[in-house]
Design an enzyme around this catalytic site. Structure first.
Site, mmCIF file in Angstrom:
data_model
loop_
_atom_site.group_PDB
_atom_site.id
_atom_site.type_symbol
_atom_site.label_atom_id
_atom_site.label_comp_id
_atom_site.label_asym_id
_atom_site.label_seq_id
_atom_site.Cartn_x
_atom_site.Cartn_y
_atom_site.Cartn_z
ATOM 1 N N ASP A 1 41.207 43.043 33.919
ATOM 2 C CA ASP A 1 40.947 41.710 34.429
ATOM 3 C C ASP A 1 39.498 41.376 34.059
ATOM 4 O OD1 ASP A 1 41.225 39.341 36.099
ATOM 5 O OD2 ASP A 1 39.990 40.409 37.545
ATOM 6 N N ASP B 1 37.038 38.382 35.625
ATOM 7 C CA ASP B 1 36.158 38.066 36.753
ATOM 8 C C ASP B 1 36.328 39.084 37.879
ATOM 9 O OD1 ASP B 1 35.254 34.804 36.544
ATOM 10 O OD2 ASP B 1 36.907 35.468 35.299
ATOM 11 N N ASP C 1 40.776 43.672 40.301
ATOM 12 C CA ASP C 1 40.172 43.676 41.637
ATOM 13 C C ASP C 1 40.922 42.789 42.623
ATOM 14 O OD1 ASP C 1 39.204 41.380 40.119
ATOM 15 O OD2 ASP C 1 37.963 40.957 41.867
#
Length: 215
Positions: free
Chosen positions: A8, A10, A167
């Protein structure tokens, strides 16, 4: 044997919180509302602009047109996309270790292409990553597994030989749906440690370099 690691963007590879927070605070100021601190807006960043607006506008959000506010945030962010954004500590060394081991790297993000590619070009560590699948590359985005599977296909590896690191809960859901090993990036924009652990990722990594020991 692991042949590829997908990430991922960001909150996993990049700390984009200050730039996204600045965009949110700009819009809040324009509407005469109090700005937020980093600790207030950071947990919402991985869930997109709508989540940021919900945190910023709170119960007043119903008085506004969501699409208009979203566009105002995106316009400011696009014009100030990499003022403060930087890789999390340890990302450079971790990516170099993967390269040294001959393990391919790709990015799968829900960020749209018109923001992702200009941002990556401003980040030296990430600008040469060739396989990047964005939120609007396909008709579906995470937690759907298709973007992850497309990235693996572009890298020429099977899902079973691929790790996906993120996250947010949708990252772990997407990895499981794609039959990839899931890794929770606990250094990122997780809502809380307890909530992140409840996602039941195969690996919970406290630091980027922890990935290497699991490969």
């Amino acid at each position: 044997m692991t042949q590829a690691v997908l990430f991922d963007l960001d909150g996993t590879l990049l700390d984009t919180s200050d730039d996204l927070g600045a965009a949110l605070n700009h819009v809040l100021t324009e509407h005469g509302l109090p700005t937020l601190s980093k600790s207030e807006y950071s947990p919402a960043i991985s869930n997109g602009v709508k989540a940021l607006l919900e945190v910023g506008f709170k119960d007043k959000l119903i008085n506004y047109d969501l699409a208009t506010l979203r566009q105002q945030v995106l316009d400011y962010y696009e014009s100030n996309i990499a003022i403060h954004s930087h890789c999390f500590d340890g990302i450079d060394n971790m990516l170099q270790s993967l390269h040294d081991k001959g393990i391919a790297v790709g990015i799968v993000t829900n960020k749209p292409e018109f923001l992702t590619f200009p941002l990556l070009q401003q980040i030296t560590t990430l600008k040469n990553i060739e396989v990047v699948v964005c939120g609007d590359t396909l008709d579906v985005a995470k937690p759907h597994p298709a973007p992850l599977l497309l990235a693996a296909e572009k890298l020429g590896v099977s899902a079973l030989q691929t790790l996906y690191v993120g996250d947010a809960e949708r990252d772990i859901q997407a990895a499981k749906a794609a039959q990839m090993r899931s890794v929770a990036a606990l250094w990122g924009f997780i809502p809380s440690l307890d909530e992140a652990l409840s996602w039941q990722a195969e690996v919970n990594a406290n630091r980027p370099i922890d990935l290497i020991s699991h490969i």
